[in-house]
Scaffold this motif. Structure first.
Motif, PDB file in Angstrom:
ATOM      1  N   ILE A  43       0.831  -1.208   0.000  1.00 57.01           N
ATOM      2  CA  ILE A  43       0.000   0.000   0.000  1.00 57.01           C
ATOM      3  C   ILE A  43       0.862   1.253   0.000  1.00 57.01           C
ATOM      4  CG2 ILE A  43      -1.656   1.321   1.377  1.00 57.01           C
ATOM      5  CD1 ILE A  43      -2.831  -1.413   2.236  1.00 57.01           C
ATOM      6  N   VAL A  44       1.906   1.260   0.831  1.00 53.15           N
ATOM      7  CA  VAL A  44       2.797   2.426   0.879  1.00 53.15           C
ATOM      8  C   VAL A  44       3.535   2.587  -0.451  1.00 53.15           C
ATOM      9  CG1 VAL A  44       4.854   3.387   1.998  1.00 53.15           C
ATOM     10  CG2 VAL A  44       3.029   2.414   3.375  1.00 53.15           C
ATOM     11  N   GLY A  45       3.989   1.478  -1.021  1.00 49.12           N
ATOM     12  CA  GLY A  45       4.650   1.557  -2.319  1.00 49.12           C
ATOM     13  C   GLY A  45       3.733   2.084  -3.403  1.00 49.12           C
ATOM     14  N   PHE A  46       2.474   1.675  -3.359  1.00 50.63           N
ATOM     15  CA  PHE A  46       1.493   2.163  -4.329  1.00 50.63           C
ATOM     16  C   PHE A  46       1.194   3.645  -4.116  1.00 50.63           C
ATOM     17  CE2 PHE A  46      -2.913   3.001  -5.558  1.00 50.63           C
ATOM     18  CZ  PHE A  46      -2.868   2.653  -6.902  1.00 50.63           C
ATOM     19  N   ALA A  47       1.058   4.044  -2.848  1.00 55.99           N
ATOM     20  CA  ALA A  47       0.692   5.417  -2.530  1.00 55.99           C
ATOM     21  C   ALA A  47       1.837   6.408  -2.696  1.00 55.99           C
ATOM     22  CB  ALA A  47       0.166   5.492  -1.094  1.00 55.99           C
ATOM     23  N   ALA A  48       3.056   5.928  -2.871  1.00 58.34           N
ATOM     24  CA  ALA A  48       4.219   6.814  -2.959  1.00 58.34           C
ATOM     25  C   ALA A  48       4.462   7.351  -4.361  1.00 58.34           C
ATOM     26  CB  ALA A  48       5.460   6.076  -2.465  1.00 58.34           C
ATOM     27  N   GLN A  49       3.500   7.255  -5.218  1.00 59.85           N
ATOM     28  CA  GLN A  49       3.652   7.695  -6.607  1.00 59.85           C
ATOM     29  C   GLN A  49       4.068   9.154  -6.730  1.00 59.85           C
ATOM     30  OE1 GLN A  49       1.339   9.699  -8.665  1.00 59.85           O
ATOM     31  NE2 GLN A  49       2.708   9.431 -10.399  1.00 59.85           N
ATOM     32  N   PRO A  50       3.511  10.092  -5.942  1.00 57.49           N
ATOM     33  CA  PRO A  50       3.944  11.488  -6.100  1.00 57.49           C
ATOM     34  C   PRO A  50       5.387  11.746  -5.664  1.00 57.49           C
ATOM     35  CG  PRO A  50       1.875  11.375  -4.881  1.00 57.49           C
ATOM     36  CD  PRO A  50       2.381   9.984  -5.032  1.00 57.49           C
ATOM     37  N   PHE A  51       5.955  10.833  -4.883  1.00 53.24           N
ATOM     38  CA  PHE A  51       7.283  11.053  -4.336  1.00 53.24           C
ATOM     39  C   PHE A  51       8.395  10.320  -5.077  1.00 53.24           C
ATOM     40  CE2 PHE A  51       4.143  11.112  -0.872  1.00 53.24           C
ATOM     41  CZ  PHE A  51       4.207  12.461  -0.586  1.00 53.24           C
ATOM     42  N   SER A  52       8.035   9.569  -6.097  1.00 57.71           N
ATOM     43  CA  SER A  52       9.030   8.777  -6.806  1.00 57.71           C
ATOM     44  C   SER A  52       8.723   8.758  -8.295  1.00 57.71           C
ATOM     45  CB  SER A  52       9.026   7.339  -6.262  1.00 57.71           C
ATOM     46  OG  SER A  52       9.865   6.530  -7.028  1.00 57.71           O
ATOM     47  N   ASP A  53       9.773   8.658  -9.093  1.00 57.22           N
ATOM     48  CA  ASP A  53       9.566   8.543 -10.527  1.00 57.22           C
ATOM     49  C   ASP A  53       9.635   7.088 -11.003  1.00 57.22           C
ATOM     50  OD1 ASP A  53      12.236   8.276 -10.031  1.00 57.22           O
ATOM     51  OD2 ASP A  53      12.901   9.528 -11.697  1.00 57.22           O
ATOM     52  N   LEU A  54       9.675   6.143 -10.053  1.00 53.40           N
ATOM     53  CA  LEU A  54       9.668   4.721 -10.407  1.00 53.40           C
ATOM     54  C   LEU A  54       8.289   4.336 -10.912  1.00 53.40           C
ATOM     55  CD1 LEU A  54      11.507   3.181  -7.317  1.00 53.40           C
ATOM     56  CD2 LEU A  54      12.427   3.529  -9.599  1.00 53.40           C
TER      57      LEU A  54
END
Length: 89
Positions: A43-54
């Protein structure tokens, strides 16, 4: 791969803190904690979209790694008293 490991090391403390919140608020069996950590990591990996360009797949892999690493990190530093099961010396 370096970016995934870096990203997972950044979100691992966040996952570990969220797992602790779940453990303190919900009565959960101990053997389900790694599964809960894995799901929270996803969930955290999915929600971290604004903070990462991966892209999404790499963020999800980083979340899985962070979830499992966060659980292992907590179990490593947690104070343990007593003996292991069996107790023979």
């Amino acid at each position: 791969m370096t970016e995934v490991l870096l990203f997972s090391s950044i979100i691992a403390p966040i996952v570990m803190a969220l797992v602790e919140v779940v453990k303190k608020t919900v009565n959960t069996p101990i053997n389900l904690i790694p599964v809960i950590a894995l799901v929270i990591g996803l969930i955290v990996g999915f929600a971290a979209q604004p903070f990462s360009d991966l892209d999404l797949t790499l963020r999800l892999w980083a979340g899985v790694l962070a979830g499992l690493a966060g659980t292992g990190l907590y179990e490593t530093v947690k104070q343990r008293n007593g003996e292991s099961k069996g107790g023979e010396q």
